[in-house]
Design a protein around this motif. Structure first.
Motif: not given
Length: 466
Positions: A79-103
């Motif tokens: 499982g050494a960095q595989l499988p993996n997926t596009d990190p762009v896809l998870i950012v909006p969800t994390m942004a929705h539950v936070t107010q300040h932290i950057g990505f």
């Protein structure tokens, strides 16, 4: 008395079961096997924001680690960095539950086109309300190139030349295509956008060509905060010219300090303030209420790190097949088309010979960066000391056992640093750029090369439509 420098931290992670430490997903308390669920990332975002961290820095790699043994079997099995997926896809969800932290989102420009890429990151910046950054990478795995239909990766320095061209095109789109007040949203007249304030971009570069208008209206930051991790000779020049935040490694203080000094000197040579770049070092931190408990935790974690999986990662990073080496053999310098700075740090920059077997262990050698085990007081002492000795601004905290390692840092180390005045007690206002550089405003500073592509600037490279 000299005022205590406040440290900055990113939670360093990857959308994969293992990140920098192969095999830790198998620890009974680890949840990284759930990397492909939203709950995993929502919990991470909430914990990191509770700890007042500057960002969640999302690594990514395009390709598989198939240098070790000449195939990808070890990386697949461990499982050494595989499988993996596009990190762009998870950012909006994390942004929705936070107010300040950057990505900070890693994206490989080699297999992108500026026209589509610029739209994607503009939308991310809109959805996060100005909290997104782009970690600029050009790729180092031949397997990724082959997967995209190429015979192999571009040569090391050629990748940076292509990066210069890609950035020129995206700067034109982000900065020069739309004026700030182009989107009027006038319900009375039925005019959404004033065509006089939208401009055609023409870019005819050696690697990329664009002829069109940017598809997105200006986002809060326009250009996302620019991260970079290049510390080879060519990489330092690229980073010093473009980066607003740089991520680097170095297993000793002299190695790290030298890299920081060179980057700041080169930034100044490009006409930038050398402290307009925030420098983050990688760091592995194992903390517990007492030193003895932390050492026990280190011994426990160490048993779950996969030696072969770790060597598969290092082989991919360096371009050297370590399956052919005896574990007691010292790493020797070879010219690499992968991450040249890592090869140099393990060989010519190292004060003592580094054994191949040590690269696969949960240790300072295996970490290739600050490695701290101890009580909250011990950890705070070391992190402050490294920053003072090397002139870094903060740390990217490597993922260990999720979620307990990050929770321990937030619950134990953050209060200790705050009590010493070495860490913020609340978030500042504004976008990610404004939080990293208080008082700077949401857009690129005028001294940054990207600002020269704004509409109306002498080298804007944009033409008005009509």
């Amino acid at each position: 008395m000299t005022q205590q420098k406040q440290l900055r931290f990113n939670a360093f992670n990857m959308t994969a079961p293992s990140h920098n430490w192969a095999g830790l997903w198998s620890h009974p308390r680890d949840t990284a096997a759930d990397y492909n669920t939203l709950d995993f990332w929502v919990d991470l975002a909430r914990t990191a924001e509770r700890g007042l961290m500057d960002g969640i820095f999302l690594a990514d790699v395009f390709g598989v680690y198939d240098v070790f043994g000449g195939n990808a079997d070890t990386a697949i099995r461990t499982g050494a960095q595989l499988p993996n997926t596009d990190p762009v896809l998870i950012v909006p969800t994390m942004a929705h539950v936070t107010q300040h932290i950057g990505f900070g989102v890693t994206a490989n420009l080699t297999y992108e086109h500026p026209y589509q890429f610029a739209r994607r990151f503009s939308m991310l910046d809109h959805l996060t309300k100005g909290r997104v950054g782009w970690n600029i990478v050009t790729g180092y795995l031949d397997s990724g190139a082959r997967g995209m239909g190429h015979a192999g990766n571009r040569l090391h320095d050629d990748r940076y030349e292509a990066g210069e061209d890609f950035l020129a095109a995206t700067y034109k789109l982000w900065e020069g295509s739309w004026e700030d007040d182009a989107a009027v949203r006038d319900r009375a007249t039925g005019v959404f956008t004033d065509p006089r304030k939208v401009h055609r971009v023409v870019h005819d570069g050696p690697y990329y060509k664009v002829d069109g208008i940017h598809l997105a209206e200006p986002s809060p930051q326009r250009t996302p905060v620019l991260y970079q991790a290049g510390t080879s000779g060519r990489g330092k020049a690229f980073a010093a010219r473009h980066a607003e935040a740089i991520f680097l490694n170095g297993q000793t203080r002299p190695i790290l300090a030298r890299a920081v000094r060179q980057i700041r000197e080169q930034a100044q040579a490009f006409g930038r303030d050398p402290y307009d770049i925030r420098v983050f070092s990688g760091a592995t931190v194992i903390v517990a209420p007492t030193r003895a408990e932390a050492q026990e935790l280190h011994a426990e974690y160490r048993r779950y790190v996969s030696l072969e999986g770790q060597l598969a990662l290092v082989s991919g990073w360096t371009g050297i097949d370590f399956s052919t080496f005896d574990p007691q053999q010292a790493v020797e310098y070879v010219k690499s088309n992968a991450i040249q700075s890592m090869v140099e740090n393990l060989t010519v920059n190292s004060e003592t010979p580094i054994k191949v077997g040590d690269l696969g262990t949960l240790s300072p050698t295996g970490a290739r960066s600050p490695f701290v085990v101890g009580s909250p007081q011990d950890v705070a002492d070391e992190l402050i000391s490294w920053a003072q000795d090397t002139d870094i601004d903060g740390y990217n905290l490597f993922r260990l056992v999720s979620p307990e390692s990050l929770e321990a840092f937030v619950d134990l180390v953050v209060p200790e640093l705050q009590s010493r005045g070495a860490y913020k007690t609340e978030y500042g206002a504004g976008t990610l750029r404004e939080k990293l550089f208080p008082g700077s405003g949401p857009k690129l500073k005028a001294s940054h090369p990207g600002a020269g592509f704004r509409y109306g600037a002498p080298v804007a490279g944009a033409r008005r439509i009509g």
